[in-house]
Design an enzyme around this catalytic site. Structure first.
Site, PDB file in Angstrom:
ATOM      1  N   PHE A 138      11.513  -0.381   1.627  1.00  0.00           N
ATOM      2  CA  PHE A 138      11.118   0.683   2.540  1.00  0.00           C
ATOM      3  C   PHE A 138       9.725   1.211   2.219  1.00  0.00           C
ATOM      4  CE2 PHE A 138      15.715   0.744   2.476  1.00  0.00           C
ATOM      5  CZ  PHE A 138      16.088   1.046   3.778  1.00  0.00           C
ATOM      6  N   ASP A 139       8.958   1.450   3.267  1.00  0.00           N
ATOM      7  CA  ASP A 139       7.808   2.328   3.145  1.00  0.00           C
ATOM      8  C   ASP A 139       8.365   3.729   2.913  1.00  0.00           C
ATOM      9  OD1 ASP A 139       5.050   3.271   3.519  1.00  0.00           O
ATOM     10  OD2 ASP A 139       5.839   4.102   5.387  1.00  0.00           O
ATOM     11  N   LEU A 140       7.508   4.654   2.502  1.00  0.00           N
ATOM     12  CA  LEU A 140       8.000   5.995   2.184  1.00  0.00           C
ATOM     13  C   LEU A 140       7.619   7.005   3.265  1.00  0.00           C
ATOM     14  CD1 LEU A 140       9.707   7.227  -0.035  1.00  0.00           C
ATOM     15  CD2 LEU A 140       7.614   7.751  -1.290  1.00  0.00           C
ATOM     16  N   ASP A 141       6.334   7.353   3.333  1.00  0.00           N
ATOM     17  CA  ASP A 141       5.883   8.340   4.316  1.00  0.00           C
ATOM     18  C   ASP A 141       6.091   7.824   5.741  1.00  0.00           C
ATOM     19  OD1 ASP A 141       5.071  10.058   2.336  1.00  0.00           O
ATOM     20  OD2 ASP A 141       2.981   9.445   2.391  1.00  0.00           O
ATOM     21  N   ASP A 188       6.790   2.169   9.188  1.00  0.00           N
ATOM     22  CA  ASP A 188       6.376   2.878  10.405  1.00  0.00           C
ATOM     23  C   ASP A 188       4.955   2.575  10.819  1.00  0.00           C
ATOM     24  OD1 ASP A 188       4.813   5.944   9.619  1.00  0.00           O
ATOM     25  OD2 ASP A 188       5.278   4.389   8.163  1.00  0.00           O
TER      26      ASP A 188
END
Length: 217
Positions: A10-13, A168
């Site tokens: 996963f990306d975070l922000d 995202d």
């Protein structure tokens, strides 16, 4: 053929953590609310390494020193972090369900380790994440695939295994593509839908819980 994944990165922000307004306000603060630094401009560069963005907005070359800008950004960001950062709906429940099903979970982010760990702990997600790869761990940030490869190395799995990168931004989709793994765009991205669609993600989800459809059988 049913699709399943043994590893989800996963990306975070903007993917697990809703830091969008904090990031935008931090940029506004650095440039004293200069009208040239618009919300649309900042959003268009979500996912890019911080110092690179700051240097660009300041009109400096990428080989110039941006430490003053970074310091001003992080001072504001850290002071307002806990009041402005939340997990996206379903994040904790989804990560818990993935781990209970045996899915390996990692984070690959362009943030530094301090704020990455702080955000995960603040939102109660850290216990579900086995490895966190930050901008400080790689020589080539997203969209290069180095972060994904390092995460898989630390998890002891190969890119040829059933791996999904969730994010995202186009930087996340490019990172997955360059690493040779499947990609998943999130519909709650502030990026324009056409921008994400142009990256040809393997999947697009409307809610984090949608990831549970790909649990290992």
């Amino acid at each position: 053929m049913d699709i399943t994944y043994d590893v989800m990165l996963f990306d975070l922000d903007g993917t697990l953590l809703d830091t969008n307004e904090l990031i935008i306000e931090s940029f506004y603060h650095v440039f004293d609310h200069d009208p040239a630094i618009t919300r649309e401009l900042v959003i268009s560069n979500f996912g890019m390494p911080l110092e690179k963005q700051l240097l660009g907005y300041a009109g400096r070359g990428l080989d110039e020193d941006g430490s003053d800008l970074v310091h001003k950004y992080r001072t504001f960001n850290n002071a307002n972090h806990d009041q402005m950062v939340t997990a996206f709906p379903g994040a904790r429940e989804t990560l818990q369900a993935l781990r209970e099903a045996g899915v390996r979970i990692g984070v690959v982010t362009s943030k530094i380790r301090f704020t990455s760990e702080r955000g995960l702990n603040h939102c109660g997600l850290r216990e579900y994440v086995e490895t966190v790869i930050t901008i400080e761990d790689v020589k080539k940030p997203k969209p290069d695939g180095e972060g994904v490869h390092l995460a898989l190395e630390r998890l002891g799995v190969k890119p040829t295994d059933r791996v999904l990168m969730v994010g995202d931004s186009p930087f996340d989709m490019g990172c997955a593509r360059h690493a040779g793994v499947d990609s998943c765009a999130v519909a709650w991205s502030l990026k324009d839908e056409a921008v994400m669609r142009a990256e040809n993600p393997t999947h697009t989800i409307q809610h984090l819980q949608d990831l549970l459809q790909w649990l290992p059988k």
